[in-house]
Design an enzyme around this catalytic site. Structure first.
Site, mmCIF file in Angstrom:
data_model
loop_
_atom_site.group_PDB
_atom_site.id
_atom_site.type_symbol
_atom_site.label_atom_id
_atom_site.label_comp_id
_atom_site.label_asym_id
_atom_site.label_seq_id
_atom_site.Cartn_x
_atom_site.Cartn_y
_atom_site.Cartn_z
ATOM 1 N N ASP A 102 40.015 29.290 -18.290
ATOM 2 C CA ASP A 102 40.923 30.144 -18.111
ATOM 3 C C ASP A 102 41.216 30.887 -19.368
ATOM 4 O O ASP A 102 41.974 31.936 -19.181
ATOM 5 C CB ASP A 102 42.237 29.375 -17.705
ATOM 6 C CG ASP A 102 41.594 28.325 -16.507
ATOM 7 O OD1 ASP A 102 41.246 29.094 -15.646
ATOM 8 O OD2 ASP A 102 42.333 27.418 -16.377
ATOM 9 N N ASP A 140 45.156 29.153 -11.527
ATOM 10 C CA ASP A 140 44.071 28.555 -11.325
ATOM 11 C C ASP A 140 44.364 27.576 -10.340
ATOM 12 O O ASP A 140 45.350 27.179 -10.206
ATOM 13 C CB ASP A 140 43.791 28.159 -12.893
ATOM 14 C CG ASP A 140 42.890 27.017 -12.858
ATOM 15 O OD1 ASP A 140 41.707 27.010 -12.441
ATOM 16 O OD2 ASP A 140 43.256 25.865 -13.414
HETATM 17 P P1 ADP Z 1 36.994 25.081 -11.344
HETATM 18 O O1 ADP Z 1 37.464 24.610 -12.729
HETATM 19 O O2 ADP Z 1 37.881 26.265 -10.758
HETATM 20 O O3 ADP Z 1 36.934 24.016 -10.340
HETATM 21 P P2 ADP Z 1 34.400 25.413 -12.295
HETATM 22 O O4 ADP Z 1 33.637 26.872 -12.879
HETATM 23 O O5 ADP Z 1 34.480 24.536 -13.312
HETATM 24 O O6 ADP Z 1 35.739 25.611 -11.446
HETATM 25 O O7 ADP Z 1 33.550 24.583 -11.280
HETATM 26 C C1 ADP Z 1 33.095 25.655 -10.166
HETATM 27 C C2 ADP Z 1 32.098 24.950 -9.213
HETATM 28 O O8 ADP Z 1 30.836 24.767 -10.018
HETATM 29 C C3 ADP Z 1 32.465 23.382 -8.792
HETATM 30 O O9 ADP Z 1 33.167 23.463 -7.819
HETATM 31 C C4 ADP Z 1 31.204 22.910 -8.586
HETATM 32 O O10 ADP Z 1 30.791 23.068 -7.092
HETATM 33 C C5 ADP Z 1 30.193 23.277 -9.700
HETATM 34 N N1 ADP Z 1 30.217 22.613 -10.914
HETATM 35 C C6 ADP Z 1 30.590 22.654 -11.958
HETATM 36 N N2 ADP Z 1 30.187 21.921 -12.936
HETATM 37 C C7 ADP Z 1 29.553 21.144 -12.209
HETATM 38 C C8 ADP Z 1 29.323 19.641 -12.563
HETATM 39 N N3 ADP Z 1 29.199 19.092 -13.648
HETATM 40 N N4 ADP Z 1 28.503 19.002 -11.339
HETATM 41 C C9 ADP Z 1 28.599 19.375 -10.422
HETATM 42 N N5 ADP Z 1 29.019 20.572 -9.946
HETATM 43 C C10 ADP Z 1 29.494 21.348 -10.642
HETATM 44 MG MG MG Z 2 41.577 24.377 -14.004
#
Ligand code: ADP
Ligand code: MG
Length: 321
Positions: free
Chosen positions: A270, A38
Site C-alpha cells: 500500500d 485496502d
Molecule cells: P492483498 O494484500 O490485497 O490480499 P496481495 O497482492 O498480497 O493482495 O495478494 C493477492 C492475491 O495473490 C491473493 O489473494 C492470492 O490469490 C495471491 N497470492 C499472493 N501471495 C500469495 C502466496 N504467498 N500464496 C498464495 N497465493 C498468494
Molecule cells: Mg493489506
C-alpha cells in the site's frame, strides 16, 4: 489554524491514537471526497485462517470411485503421488509457503501445525507478488496461487472442476488459492478473514458525511464483493485483482476525476498508494514502510479513529476562519 489550536488538536488526537505527521494533513482531512480502503488488514483483521482444503485431482476421483489405485501406469500418480488426501495437500502447500510472508501462507502453516502435520523445508522457493509461490518440497514441485498465477506464470489452464469449485468458495467471501503438483492443479485451499469490529460503523459514518468509500485489493472480484457487501460498500466501488504495483494508479485515476482522495492501508503493497493519496493513512501496527509513507497513523487499527480525525479537522479549521 493558530499554532496553539493545532498543537492542542494534535495532542488530543494523539491521546486517541491518531498520529499526524504534519498540519497540512489535518487540514486536507476535512476536504476528502473519497476514502480508498485496502481490504485485507484494513477493513478486515488480516488474520486469515484456513476454512477449506479440497483435493480435486483425477487420482482422488479414482480412489473415491473404489477403483484399484495401485496401478503404477496411472498417469495421475506422477503428479498426485500415491496418497494425496487433504492432509498431504495442506502439508505440501504449507511447506511451500514456509518462505512466504503472506497471510495466506501463515494461515496454512498454522493450520498444518494445529493439525499435527509435520512440514518439510522447501529446497527452492520463489514468490510472485499478487500471484503466488512455487517451491520444491520433498523433491516435488509445488505451486500455490491464484488463477492468474497458474495461467500467466505457469501457463497451465485450470480444469473446469477446479475452476467451478474456486468460484463457489470465492462467492462465500473466502480467499481461495489453487495447489499444483508438478504443474498439475490438484486442489484448493480457502482462507477467510473477519471484518474488524469498527469497520461497518465507520463506513456508515463516511457515507453520512458524503464521503464515497472504495475498496482496493489484490484479492479476486468475487471474494472482494462478498466482503464489500458485508461492509456496505457499493459493488461498483470495488477495485479487485489489483497488482501491488498498480494500486498507485487506481488512486491517481480517482484524483484525475477531481476527487480529493484519502487512502488507508497497512501493507508494504500500500505504501506507494499512500504516498500518492492526498492524505495517506496507515492503520494498525502495520508495516514500517506503510507508516513512513503516510501522513496519519491510526495506531489502534480501527477505522472509527478516522471519523474522529474528520471531526477534529473540521473543528480546528472552522475555528480559525
Ligand atoms: P492483498 O494484500 O490485497 O490480499 P496481495 O497482492 O498480497 O493482495 O495478494 C493477492 C492475491 O495473490 C491473493 O489473494 C492470492 O490469490 C495471491 N497470492 C499472493 N501471495 C500469495 C502466496 N504467498 N500464496 C498464495 N497465493 C498468494
Ligand atoms: Mg493489506
Amino acid at each position: 489554524a493558530t499554532p496553539t489550536a493545532l498543537m492542542a488538536g494534535t495532542g488530543k488526537a494523539a491521546e486517541n491514537g491518531i498520529l499526524f505527521r504534519d498540519g497540512e494533513a489535518i487540514q486536507t482531512m476535512k476536504d476528502l471526497d473519497v476514502v480508498v480502503l485496502d481490504k485485507t488488514g484494513t477493513i478486515t483483521e488480516g488474520d486469515h485462517s484456513v476454512t477449506d482444503v479440497v483435493v480435486e485431482a483425477d487420482r482422488q476421483s479414482v480412489t473415491d470411485g473404489g477403483i484399484a489405485t495401485d496401478d503404477p501406469g496411472d498417469d495421475a500418480d506422477v503428479a498426485s503421488g500415491a496418497e494425496l488426501d487433504e492432509d498431504e495437500l495442506i502439508r505440501l502447500a504449507a511447506s511451500a509457503e514456509r518462505g512466504s510472508e503472506h497471510p495466506i501462507g501463515h494461515a496454512m502453516i498454522e493450520y498444518a501445525e494445529n493439525s499435527g502435520i509435520e512440514l518439510s523445508d522447501p529446497d527452492t522457493f520463489e514468490s510472485v507478488p499478487g500471484k503466488g509461490v512455487t517451491a520444491t518440497v520433498d523433491g516435488r514441485s509445488v505451486a500455490v496461487g491464484n488463477p492468474r498465477f497458474f495461467e500467466d506464470e505457469l501457463e497451465v489452464s485450470l480444469p473446469t472442476r477446479i475452476d467451478d469449485r474456486l468460484r463457489d468458495l470465492e462467492r462465500e467471501g473466502k480467499t481461495t488459492v489453487i495447489v499444483g503438483l508438478e504443474d498439475e492443479p490438484v486442489g484448493l485451499v480457502s482462507t477467510a478473514d473477519t471484518i474488524k469490529e469498527g469497520s461497518v460503523d465507520a463506513i456508515a459514518q463516511f457515507h453520512e458525511r458524503d464521503i464515497e468509500t472504495w475498496m482496493i485489493t489484490g484479492d479476486n472480484e468475487r471474494t472482494a464483493r462478498a466482503i464489500a457487501d458485508q461492509a456496505d460498500i457499493d459493488p461498483e466501488r470495488v477495485m479487485a485483482s489489483v497488482l501491488p504495483q498498480d494500486k498507485i494508479d487506481k488512486v491517481a485515476q480517482l484524483q484525475d476525476k477531481g476527487y480529493t482522495v484519502g487512502m488507508v492501508g497497512d501493507g508494504i503493497n500500500d505504501a506507494p498508494a499512500l504516498k500518492q493519496a492526498n492524505v495517506g493513512i496507515a492503520i494498525g501496527t502495520g508495516t514500517d514502510i506503510a507508516i513512513q509513507s503516510s501522513d496519519v497513523s491510526l495506531v489502534r487499527g480501527q477505522l472509527d479513529a478516522l471519523v474522529d480525525a474528520f471531526t477534529l479537522s473540521e473543528r480546528i479549521f472552522s475555528k480559525i476562519k
